[in-house]
Design an enzyme around this catalytic site. Structure first.
Site, PDB file in Angstrom:
ATOM      1  N   HIS A 169       1.004  -1.196   0.383  1.00 23.27           N
ATOM      2  CA  HIS A 169       0.392  -0.253  -0.099  1.00 23.27           C
ATOM      3  C   HIS A 169       0.687   0.644   0.117  1.00 23.27           C
ATOM      4  O   HIS A 169       2.350   1.423   0.601  1.00 23.27           O
ATOM      5  CB  HIS A 169      -0.570  -0.249   1.408  1.00 23.27           C
ATOM      6  CG  HIS A 169      -1.847  -0.583   1.298  1.00 23.27           C
ATOM      7  ND1 HIS A 169      -1.289  -2.422   2.201  1.00 23.27           N
ATOM      8  CD2 HIS A 169      -3.421  -0.968   1.207  1.00 23.27           C
ATOM      9  CE1 HIS A 169      -2.360  -2.955   1.677  1.00 23.27           C
ATOM     10  NE2 HIS A 169      -3.321  -2.244   1.022  1.00 23.27           N
ATOM     11  N   ASP A 189     -11.239 -12.534   9.632  1.00 23.31           N
ATOM     12  CA  ASP A 189      -9.986 -12.094   8.576  1.00 23.31           C
ATOM     13  C   ASP A 189      -8.943 -12.678   9.745  1.00 23.31           C
ATOM     14  O   ASP A 189      -8.333 -11.426   9.991  1.00 23.31           O
ATOM     15  CB  ASP A 189     -10.512 -11.499   7.990  1.00 23.31           C
ATOM     16  CG  ASP A 189      -9.512 -11.072   7.048  1.00 23.31           C
ATOM     17  OD1 ASP A 189      -8.658 -11.903   6.292  1.00 23.31           O
ATOM     18  OD2 ASP A 189      -9.694 -10.038   5.794  1.00 23.31           O
TER      19      ASP A 189
END
Length: 439
Positions: free
Chosen positions: A104, A310
């Site tokens: 990112h 997750d």
């Protein structure tokens, strides 16, 4: 810039040692980069990538606990630690022997008080990254923008009810695309971490979906304007952090893209942990995306379905990797996508060598899955069985259905002539037993 060997002293380049004992975990027992299967090297089928955020920015913190991973590269000012982190990352890439990495924008460089300062930080860090890429030959599999962590994005980015926030996201993506071109990224990923809703009471769903589609069109236009040669990918996820995310699963994203006429500009980056969060089996979204010609890349991880959130664990299940690689080989590979390890060592796995052990184990698991998949495809037994099961569509009325030329009147005539169909067994257990033969 950190010198080679400074962070992972005592660990040399990981070797392929197929005869290694069970307890030898710092070598590849199955991943042989140069091995040729179906006319292609193993490293070309697998195209492994290490993710920056979990492996080098991760601290081991979770919603219930403080950081547990004390990494030597996270010391100093934000820019000092960013430079150390970059050196550690490239040392890791080269010792592990992978050819790709992902990040990112905010992993690579810290955010400043203004967009201008933030972009300067990113320019400085990507200049260093480009130097290291040239020195090592390691490339960027994909770049993405973090449009979910900063408080400004608490109500979304491309779907935010305030256009001022959407504009900031647009400015951030513009810079991200510039960085992708600068570093020669093969792909650019959009993950809608906050693109969804927590309550329908305060949400105009139709407006938000339209705004998101228009946001993607802006990205497509800018990509073409600057001559960026990379693949655009959207990564589905059903929930977390939003109660419902617009990119729920593969079919939701494909439907969205086709509805707004964007299907020729995007493919999907499938993360199996997200797939299981949607209530599907591990390989579901990979198979569905591939069936529509939309499978572009895979975030290679797994989760614990019993936990229901997750967990981003490293993939070690050979059955799962075989199913994934069977789909990938059948579609001819993932290039320009790859298998990105969007996975993190457990917060209890605190030694630096654990980072290597996790990646080595997952790479071996995919190498075994690839070999299994190749055997299944080359021997062709399952494929022949499936073909036979659908053989009624090869001629006669079935052929007309297949070609889309049949009518309901013809269906009625056929039944009057042929009567009640004979129900045949699906033989599911036989298929499963045969599949297990290859594992």
């Amino acid at each position: 810039m950190a010198a080679q060997g400074e962070f992972f002293a005592g660990i040399s380049k990981i070797q392929y040692v197929p005869s290694a004992a069970a307890g030898d975990v710092m070598c590849f027992k199955h991943y042989n980069a140069e091995e040729v299967l179906m006319g292609r090297k193993m490293e070309a089928w697998l195209r492994f990538s290490v993710c920056y955020w979990h492996s080098f920015c991760g601290t081991g913190a979770d919603p219930f606990g403080f950081p547990t991973l004390q990494r030597p590269w996270n010391e100093g000012t934000p820019m000092e630690s960013a430079k150390k982190r970059l050196g550690a990352a490239f040392e890791f890439f080269t010792k592990l022997g992978v050819k790709y990495y992902t990040f990112h924008d905010r992993d690579m460089a810290p955010e400043g008080p203004t967009l201008e300062e933030t972009n300067r930080n990113l320019d400085e860090m990507t200049d260093l990254a480009l130097q290291l890429q040239c020195q090592t030959g390691v490339k960027v599999l994909w770049v993405t923008c973090n449009l979910f962590a900063h408080p400004r994005y608490m109500n979304g980015a491309a779907t935010n009810p305030d256009c001022h926030v959407l504009a900031y996201a647009g400015a951030q993506v513009k810079k991200g695309l510039d960085v992708a071109k600068k570093l020669g990224a093969d792909n650019f990923v959009f993950w809608g971490g906050r693109e969804g809703f927590l309550s329908t009471h305060n949400t105009d769903v139709a407006a938000e979906l339209k705004h998101m589609a228009n946001f993607f069109r802006m990205a497509v236009d800018y990509k073409e304007k600057i001559g960026l040669k990379c693949q655009f990918l959207i990564e589905p996820k059903p929930k977390e952090p939003c109660k419902h995310q617009y990119d729920y699963d593969a079919m939701s994203v494909i439907g969205f893209l086709k509805h707004y006429g964007l299907e020729n500009h995007f493919k999907l980056n499938i993360e199996p942990n997200h797939t299981t969060l949607a209530g599907h089996c591990y390989e579901h979204d990979i198979v569905l995306a591939s069936a529509f010609g939309m499978l572009g890349s895979v975030d290679s991880n797994t989760g614990s379905p019993d936990l229901g959130w997750d967990t981003d664990q490293f993939p070690m299940d050979i059955r799962n990797t075989t199913m994934v690689m069977k789909t990938i080989v059948e579609q001819g590979g993932l290039q320009p996508g790859g298998l990105n390890f969007d996975a993190k060592v457990r917060r209890e796995s605190t030694d630096l060598e654990d980072l290597f052990i996790a990646h080595i184990g997952a790479m071996d698991a995919f190498a075994r899955g690839l070999r299994n998949a190749v055997r299944i495809i080359e021997e062709g037994l399952l494929a022949r069985m499936v073909k036979e099961r659908y053989s009624s569509f090869s001629d006669g009325i079935g052929r007309k259905v297949e070609e889309g030329t049949a009518s309901l009147e013809e269906m009625e005539t056929f039944i009057k002539q042929n009567g009640e169909p004979k129900v045949t067994s699906g033989k599911q257990e036989k298929y499963e037993s045969i599949f297990n033969h290859y594992i």
